[in-house]
Structure formats: structure tokens, C-alpha cells
Design a protein around this motif. Sequence first.
Motif, PDB file in Angstrom:
ATOM      1  N   LEU A  17       0.840  -1.244  -0.131  1.00 53.93           N
ATOM      2  CA  LEU A  17      -0.081  -0.032  -0.035  1.00 53.93           C
ATOM      3  C   LEU A  17       0.830   1.321  -0.191  1.00 53.93           C
ATOM      4  O   LEU A  17       1.731   1.362   0.626  1.00 53.93           O
ATOM      5  CB  LEU A  17      -0.872  -0.013   1.181  1.00 53.93           C
ATOM      6  N   GLY A  18       0.714   2.085  -0.948  1.00 56.77           N
ATOM      7  CA  GLY A  18       1.239   3.295  -1.125  1.00 56.77           C
ATOM      8  C   GLY A  18       2.483   3.364  -1.476  1.00 56.77           C
ATOM      9  O   GLY A  18       3.382   4.351  -1.691  1.00 56.77           O
ATOM     10  N   ALA A 134      10.847   2.585  -0.689  1.00 59.04           N
ATOM     11  CA  ALA A 134      12.235   2.326  -0.081  1.00 59.04           C
ATOM     12  C   ALA A 134      12.206   3.008   1.388  1.00 59.04           C
ATOM     13  O   ALA A 134      13.153   2.395   2.178  1.00 59.04           O
ATOM     14  CB  ALA A 134      13.222   3.327  -0.771  1.00 59.04           C
ATOM     15  N   ALA A 135      11.097   3.907   1.752  1.00 57.67           N
ATOM     16  CA  ALA A 135      11.281   4.498   3.031  1.00 57.67           C
ATOM     17  C   ALA A 135      10.617   3.540   3.936  1.00 57.67           C
ATOM     18  O   ALA A 135      10.615   3.570   5.316  1.00 57.67           O
ATOM     19  CB  ALA A 135      10.343   5.735   2.845  1.00 57.67           C
ATOM     20  N   HIS A 136       9.696   2.595   3.660  1.00 55.74           N
ATOM     21  CA  HIS A 136       8.910   1.809   4.509  1.00 55.74           C
ATOM     22  C   HIS A 136       8.882   0.184   4.268  1.00 55.74           C
ATOM     23  O   HIS A 136       8.460  -0.801   4.935  1.00 55.74           O
ATOM     24  CB  HIS A 136       7.205   1.889   4.650  1.00 55.74           C
ATOM     25  N   ASP A 266      -0.193   2.499  12.347  1.00 58.89           N
ATOM     26  CA  ASP A 266      -1.120   1.821  11.893  1.00 58.89           C
ATOM     27  C   ASP A 266      -1.998   1.960  10.615  1.00 58.89           C
ATOM     28  O   ASP A 266      -2.709   1.105  10.009  1.00 58.89           O
ATOM     29  CB  ASP A 266      -2.290   1.290  13.017  1.00 58.89           C
ATOM     30  N   LEU A 267      -1.831   3.057  10.130  1.00 55.08           N
ATOM     31  CA  LEU A 267      -2.350   3.471   8.691  1.00 55.08           C
ATOM     32  C   LEU A 267      -1.253   3.234   7.711  1.00 55.08           C
ATOM     33  O   LEU A 267      -0.539   3.863   7.353  1.00 55.08           O
ATOM     34  CB  LEU A 267      -2.617   5.055   8.850  1.00 55.08           C
ATOM     35  N   PHE A 268      -1.827   2.136   6.871  1.00 56.20           N
ATOM     36  CA  PHE A 268      -0.838   1.505   5.805  1.00 56.20           C
ATOM     37  C   PHE A 268      -1.050   2.368   4.695  1.00 56.20           C
ATOM     38  O   PHE A 268      -0.179   2.722   3.792  1.00 56.20           O
ATOM     39  CB  PHE A 268      -1.140   0.166   5.483  1.00 56.20           C
ATOM     40  N   GLY A 287      -1.338   9.225   1.456  1.00 57.77           N
ATOM     41  CA  GLY A 287      -0.384   8.810   2.431  1.00 57.77           C
ATOM     42  C   GLY A 287       0.139   7.626   2.848  1.00 57.77           C
ATOM     43  O   GLY A 287      -0.871   6.672   2.486  1.00 57.77           O
ATOM     44  N   VAL A 288       1.232   7.397   3.493  1.00 57.79           N
ATOM     45  CA  VAL A 288       1.713   6.095   3.936  1.00 57.79           C
ATOM     46  C   VAL A 288       2.030   6.290   5.363  1.00 57.79           C
ATOM     47  O   VAL A 288       3.126   7.287   5.761  1.00 57.79           O
ATOM     48  CB  VAL A 288       2.652   5.365   3.043  1.00 57.79           C
ATOM     49  N   HIS A 289       1.432   5.872   6.347  1.00 55.51           N
ATOM     50  CA  HIS A 289       2.018   5.941   7.874  1.00 55.51           C
ATOM     51  C   HIS A 289       2.011   7.419   8.065  1.00 55.51           C
ATOM     52  O   HIS A 289       0.848   8.174   7.995  1.00 55.51           O
ATOM     53  CB  HIS A 289       3.396   5.224   8.058  1.00 55.51           C
TER      54      HIS A 289
END
Length: 394
Positions: A17-18, A134-136, A266-268, A287-289
Motif C-alpha cells: 500500500l502506497g 524504499a522508505a517503508h 497503523d495507517l498503511f 499518504g503512507v503511515h
Amino acid sequence: MSTFGDRIPVTIVTGFLGSGKTTLLNHILQSPDHGLKMAIIENEFGDVGVDDGVLKTSSEDQIIEMMNGCVCCTVRSDLVKVLKDLTKRASSFDAVIIETTGLADPAPVAQTFFVDETIQSFYKLDGIITVVDAAHAIQHLEEEKPEGVENESVEQVAFADRILLNKIDLVDAEALAKVEKKVKSINANVEIYRTQQSKIDPNKLLKVNAFSLDRVVEMDPEFLDTDGEHEHDQSVSSVSFKFDGELNITKLQSFISELLQTKGNDLFRYKGLLAVKGMDQKFLFQGVHMLFQGSFDPDYPWKKDQTRECRFVFIGRDLDKASLLESFNACKVSDDELRFVVGDAVLATVDRGVRKKGTVIKLWDEGNPYRVKLDDGTEVWAPVDEDDYIRPAN
């Protein structure tokens, strides 16, 4: 129709996701380099779609949405039906791209092209592209799941024949090397492309005959077993909203800010296409996280005859649907008239509770209920029609 022999090439685009899948699709659709007419099959985990409103297609491209479920399980039969229906207009497109939800295991999707005779006769699986954030990435690839529950992000990397290591601008060289090492530990021979904003030459992705059934069967001997089952993490859910009407952007931003502070980990994934009162452009956000992006996009104006509506999707762990709905509803602009009209004398809050006298000179200006000209000549906005922001002068 441009095909492999007499079969239409199909590319599966997956990724957590994201990660940038829809951004990649937009680049492909807008690129003049490949010369292909596309049929795009989109899978949304929730029951409200957002991406169909942000994909930039030509008149020759076609988009089909499959809603409210993951294409690798609950809506898999719908994929077969869509693909069979598309064969009736095969002359109108050259290639198919399937964008899976970020929670999908690509294996059952790929399996569809080898276990159904009709599908196999019309289509050839060209490749599986996995977009990696790459960030997550490390966070999701190393996440421990309950017993019997698969880690979808690991499966997405394992089945890929090409990896787009995306958002490389958000990490340093050391972190990037760590992600690549992790990816190679899962899929040693996969080709990795480093990207920003999912930008890449589409000719490196389309009609390259990259999918190898032999490699997949060697990795997963049960790949062609149609009776196999997989289980998603039941704590992960989707909460979706859709309504005709408009929002107050200040209230929305306050809501999102508080949500990220309390539930960011908790927000994927979250995304939306919104109508903001007083603005002619659509407000697009994603958005992601804790990473949030949102803006009014001049490429997406509201047309005069178009119903102004809002669509909003959250995907995450242990989401409280009732609380989210209540908070979201609190951002709506009511049908009631504003308390003040142009010419009214008011007290406007300008800084840390300091109020100054002024006169209302415009209603719903740049997303704000009021534009106020203070007695000293300065002009300010009152972003919410409440006493904390604006009140009668007397």
C-alpha cells in the motif's frame, strides 16, 4: 491489436500500500513512447474507489474497476469474468495491465493465466512488476504475522520479475543498500530499477516476456494448485466514505493531523479525492503511515455540470470505523447559511486569541468561509464559521 503471436500480453503491477503503483500507471498511460492502447484493470480493497478519478487516460485507454475485496481471493472470480468480457473487444487494445490492491498476493492472480483454458488461449502473462517503497519496505518485509497468515509484501517481492525500488529520494544511500539487500535475500535474481515518483521508461516494463513459469514453479511447487488457500491478516481492514457535498479544508486538515499523530503507525494507506467549499479544483491527497501529501490540482478541476463529491479510503490495522466516520462527518460543510454576510462588522481572530475589528468582504474565498478586511487595512481569512475564529463586532 498488438500481441504475442495471437495472445494479448498482460502485466501485473503489485506492491504494498502506497508504494506508487497508481503513479506508475499514470506515467505509463501518459507516455508516448510505447504506442500501446491499454486496458487497465484496477482492484480496490475497499468499497469506494479513488484511483479511477486520478488516472489520466486517453480516449483509447479503458479502465475497469473491481471493488470491495482483494483480487487474490474474494474477487478473483470477477477477474476471470472481466478478462473474458474483454476478449469481446480485443481489437480495441494492445495490452492489459492489472493493478492489484496493496494487500494482494500476486501468485493467485498469476495462476489465473495458467489454469483457465479460455484465459490461457487469449492472454499471455508478460511479467509481474512489484513497486517497493524504499522508505517503508524493511518495516513491512520484516513484520511478524500471526501463525498461518502470510506476509503479502514478501510474496510480492518473491514473485516479481522486476522491482521498482521507488521513493529513493526519501532515504539515504545506506538505507537504500539495506533495502536492496533485503529484496535480494528474498528474490536473488530479480532486476531492480531505482525510481522517484515511479518514473521509468515503459519499454523496460511492457512486452518484455519477463515472466518465467519454470522459475515460479521451482520457487513455489504448489503454484498451479488451485485448491490452495491463503489467509490475510484479519486485523487489517478498509474504511471507506463517499458522499455528495463539500468539506471545510481547515477542519479536514486538523482531523488528518490528529489521526496521524495517534494512528500513524497503523495507517498503511489512505487516499482521497475531495470537493472543498470555495475551491474550483479537486483536492487530492494520499499518504503512507506518517507521510502525507495533499494539494489542489489544477489538472483536476470540477466541471460545471459535475456533482461535487468526496471519496476517502483508509486501510490499516485495528481501525475504528465509527470514530473515523464521526470525525469525517464533522468536516462536512452544512447546508445552513453562514452566520455573516458581506458588509457585516466582525471580530476576527488574527493571532493566539487576539481579535481585531473588521468587515466581511467575501464569502467562501479560497476554501475559507470568510475573507475579512480589518480596520487597519489588512485582509485575513476566517477558516471556520465558529466564534473561535470570527464573531460579531458588537
